[in-house]
Design a protein around this motif. Structure first.
Motif, PDB file in Angstrom:
ATOM      1  N   GLU A  47       5.864  -0.970   8.029  1.00 52.85           N
ATOM      2  CA  GLU A  47       5.195   0.296   7.715  1.00 52.85           C
ATOM      3  C   GLU A  47       6.037   1.463   8.204  1.00 52.85           C
ATOM      4  O   GLU A  47       6.689   1.379   9.251  1.00 52.85           O
ATOM      5  CB  GLU A  47       3.802   0.334   8.359  1.00 52.85           C
ATOM      6  N   HIS A  48       6.037   2.565   7.425  1.00 52.72           N
ATOM      7  CA  HIS A  48       6.735   3.807   7.802  1.00 52.72           C
ATOM      8  C   HIS A  48       8.167   3.509   8.248  1.00 52.72           C
ATOM      9  O   HIS A  48       8.609   3.902   9.322  1.00 52.72           O
ATOM     10  CB  HIS A  48       5.962   4.534   8.921  1.00 52.72           C
ATOM     11  N   GLY A  99       3.331  -1.384   4.301  1.00 52.21           N
ATOM     12  CA  GLY A  99       2.447  -0.246   4.482  1.00 52.21           C
ATOM     13  C   GLY A  99       3.039   1.043   3.949  1.00 52.21           C
ATOM     14  O   GLY A  99       4.192   1.094   3.493  1.00 52.21           O
ATOM     15  N   ASP A 106       5.691  -7.693   8.173  1.00 52.72           N
ATOM     16  CA  ASP A 106       4.666  -6.645   8.193  1.00 52.72           C
ATOM     17  C   ASP A 106       5.393  -5.344   8.525  1.00 52.72           C
ATOM     18  O   ASP A 106       5.869  -5.165   9.648  1.00 52.72           O
ATOM     19  CB  ASP A 106       3.614  -6.995   9.252  1.00 52.72           C
ATOM     20  N   VAL A 113       5.131   3.732  -1.626  1.00 49.77           N
ATOM     21  CA  VAL A 113       6.210   2.797  -1.281  1.00 49.77           C
ATOM     22  C   VAL A 113       7.175   2.756  -2.456  1.00 49.77           C
ATOM     23  O   VAL A 113       6.750   2.804  -3.621  1.00 49.77           O
ATOM     24  CB  VAL A 113       5.653   1.379  -1.004  1.00 49.77           C
ATOM     25  N   ARG A 160       0.851  -1.189   0.000  1.00 48.30           N
ATOM     26  CA  ARG A 160       0.000   0.000   0.000  1.00 48.30           C
ATOM     27  C   ARG A 160       0.885   1.237   0.000  1.00 48.30           C
ATOM     28  O   ARG A 160       1.606   1.500   0.962  1.00 48.30           O
ATOM     29  CB  ARG A 160      -0.918  -0.016   1.219  1.00 48.30           C
ATOM     30  N   ARG A 198       4.029  -6.339  13.502  1.00 46.69           N
ATOM     31  CA  ARG A 198       4.317  -5.193  12.648  1.00 46.69           C
ATOM     32  C   ARG A 198       5.581  -4.458  13.085  1.00 46.69           C
ATOM     33  O   ARG A 198       5.784  -4.175  14.252  1.00 46.69           O
ATOM     34  CB  ARG A 198       3.123  -4.243  12.649  1.00 46.69           C
ATOM     35  N   VAL A 255       7.372  -0.931  12.708  1.00 52.74           N
ATOM     36  CA  VAL A 255       7.008   0.439  12.353  1.00 52.74           C
ATOM     37  C   VAL A 255       8.116   1.392  12.765  1.00 52.74           C
ATOM     38  O   VAL A 255       8.932   1.101  13.640  1.00 52.74           O
ATOM     39  CB  VAL A 255       5.677   0.863  13.022  1.00 52.74           C
ATOM     40  N   SER A 306       7.131   3.488   3.207  1.00 52.11           N
ATOM     41  CA  SER A 306       8.245   2.561   3.378  1.00 52.11           C
ATOM     42  C   SER A 306       9.146   2.625   2.150  1.00 52.11           C
ATOM     43  O   SER A 306       8.662   2.684   1.019  1.00 52.11           O
ATOM     44  CB  SER A 306       7.742   1.128   3.580  1.00 52.11           C
TER      45      SER A 306
END
Length: 358
Positions: A306-307, A289, A304, A275, A272, A322, A324, A292
Motif C-alpha cells: 500500500e502507498h 492498496g 500486501d 492503483v 483497491r 503489509r 507501506v 500504489s
C-alpha cells in the motif's frame, strides 16, 4: 520560444536508488518524472527543447527519452560536465538557446498549473524574467522572494533566517536573452556554483523587469523518498482512470480506479485504487492498496502492498506483512523468512536482494 530542462543532478537525496540510475527517470504513476515536465512544455506550444544531462546518467536519460518524437517535440541533449549550478547549466546551453527567450524547468519538479498563462504574462509585460512562486510553511528552507504590490520582484534571498515572505521559488522560470549577460557577471557562490538566484538578482539590480506569479495548484519537488511517494499519491488522485488491458481471474476483486497494462495477469488478488500496474506483471494472492504504482514485469506473490512505488522487474514473494510507504528499485528481490515483524518499510536501490530473518 525554446525550453531548457535540467536533468543533470545526481539525486543524492534518493540514494541508494540513484546510485544506479537517473533520479529524473524514477517513475511517478509509472511515468518518469522528467516526462511530466516535457509534456507540460509541449502543451504550452514549445517544441524545441534542450535537455541538460551529466556524464553519469546522460546516456540512460537519452536512451529512455529519445529524440522527442513521443512528445511531438525536438529534443537536443546538452552535456554539463560538472554540477556547477543552474546558471552554469544555462551558460553551457547558450549555443542552443542563442537569443531566444526560454522556459527553464527543473526535471525533478512537478507542477499542476499549465504554463500557458505564465508565458502570456511574460510576453504581455515584456519581462526579462518571470519566476514562479508558491507559499510554503517553512520558507527558511527555500529561496524566497520579496515582491512588490505590483507583482515585481524586489529581492531574492536564499534560505533566509528571517524570511521577507513565505513565497518560495518554484523550479520553473521564464527568461529573456538578457539572462546570459547577467550570468556572465556573477561569481561562484560559497558552495562553488553559479546560482540562478544570483543571476536574477543581477537583473533586478540592473533595473530589468523581473516579475513573479504565484502557482494556484500544487508544486512537488520529488528529490526525496517521501516527496516522491506524495507526488505519486497526488498524480494518481488527479490523473488515474480505470483501464483494464491485462487478464483478471474470477477470484480477483478490482475496486475503484485501477489501470492494468497489457500482458499482466492478476490471480486471486484484491486491488483497491487508485492503483496503476504496468505491462507483463504477475500478481498472485495479493492485496494492493491505494496509491500504489507497480512498473512493468513486476512479480508479486502473497504480498500486501500500500502507498508504495515498485520499479520494473522487482519481485516481492511470500511477504505476509503489509509493506507501506516504500520505494522499491528495479530488479529488487524481497522474500520473507518464517518470523515476521508487524510492518515493513523499505527504500531499496536497483539490484538489491533482501531476505528477512527472525
Amino acid at each position: 520560444m525554446k525550453a531548457l530542462v535540467l536533468s543533470g543532478g545526481k539525486g543524492t537525496r534518493l540514494r541508494p536508488l540513484t546510485h544506479t540510475g537517473a533520479k529524473q527517470l524514477v517513475p511517478v504513476a509509472n511515468k518518469p518524472i522528467l516526462w511530466y515536465g516535457i509534456e507540460s512544455i509541449v502543451a504550452a506550444g514549445i517544441t524545441d527543447i534542450g535537455i541538460i544531462i551529466n556524464p553519469e546518467t546522460g546516456a540512460e536519460i537519452q536512451a529512455k527519452t529519445g529524440n522527442g518524437e513521443r512528445f511531438g517535440a525536438n529534443l537536443t541533449y546538452i552535456l554539463q560536465a560538472e554540477p556547477a549550478g543552474l546558471a552554469h547549466a544555462v551558460k553551457v546551453a547558450q549555443p542552443f538557446l542563442q537569443d531566444s527567450p526560454f522556459v527553464m524547468y527543473l526535471g525533478d519538479n512537478l507542477i499542476q498549473d499549465g504554463l500557458e498563462s505564465f508565458l502570456q504574462q511574460f510576453h504581455d509585460n515584456g519581462s526579462d524574467a518571470l519566476i514562479m512562486l508558491k507559499s510554503v510553511a517553512n520558507p527558511t528552507a527555500f529561496g524566497v522572494a520579496k515582491v512588490s504590490a505590483e507583482g515585481q520582484v524586489m529581492e531574492l534571498i536564499e534560505k533566509p533566517q528571517i524570511p521577507p515572505s513565505n513565497l518560495a521559488l518554484v523550479g520553473v522560470y521564464v527568461f529573456a536573452a538578457t539572462i546570459h549577460e547577467a550570468i556572465a557577471q556573477i561569481l561562484p557562490s560559497a558552495r562553488g556554483e553559479l546560482e540562478i538566484t544570483d543571476a536574477i538578482q543581477t537583473l533586478i539590480e540592473a533595473g530589468k523587469r523581473v516579475d513573479a506569479r504565484q502557482l494556484s495548484g500544487w508544486w512537488l519537488d520529488t528529490g526525496k523518498k517521501d516527496d516522491l511517494l506524495e507526488a505519486n499519491r497526488i498524480i494518481l488522485d488527479d490523473c488515474s482512470a480505470t483501464a483494464i488491458k491485462g487478464d483478471i481471474d474470477d477470484q480477483s476483486q478490482i475496486l475503484g480506479r485501477v489501470s492494468i497494462g497489457t500482458g499482466s495477469r492478476i490471480l486471486n488478488c484484491t486491488i483497491r485504487g487508485p492503483v496503476v500496474i504496468g505491462q507483463d506483471c504477475h500478481l498472485e494472492n495479493c492485496f494492493i492498496g491505494p496509491y500504489s504504482s507497480i512498473a512493468d514485469r513486476v512479480k508479486l506473490v502473497e504480498a500486501d502492498l500500500e502507498h508504495s512505488v515498485v520499479l520494473a522487474d522487482a519481485q516481492v514473494v511470500g511477504v505476509h506483512q503489509r509493506i507501506v510507504d516504500s520505494l522499491i528499485g528495479q530488479r529488487v528481490h524481497i522474500r520473507e523468512a518464517p518470523r515476521r515483524p508487524k510492518a515493513l518499510r523499505f527504500m531499496l536501490g536497483d539490484d538489491s536482494q533482501v531476505e528477512l530473518t527472525p
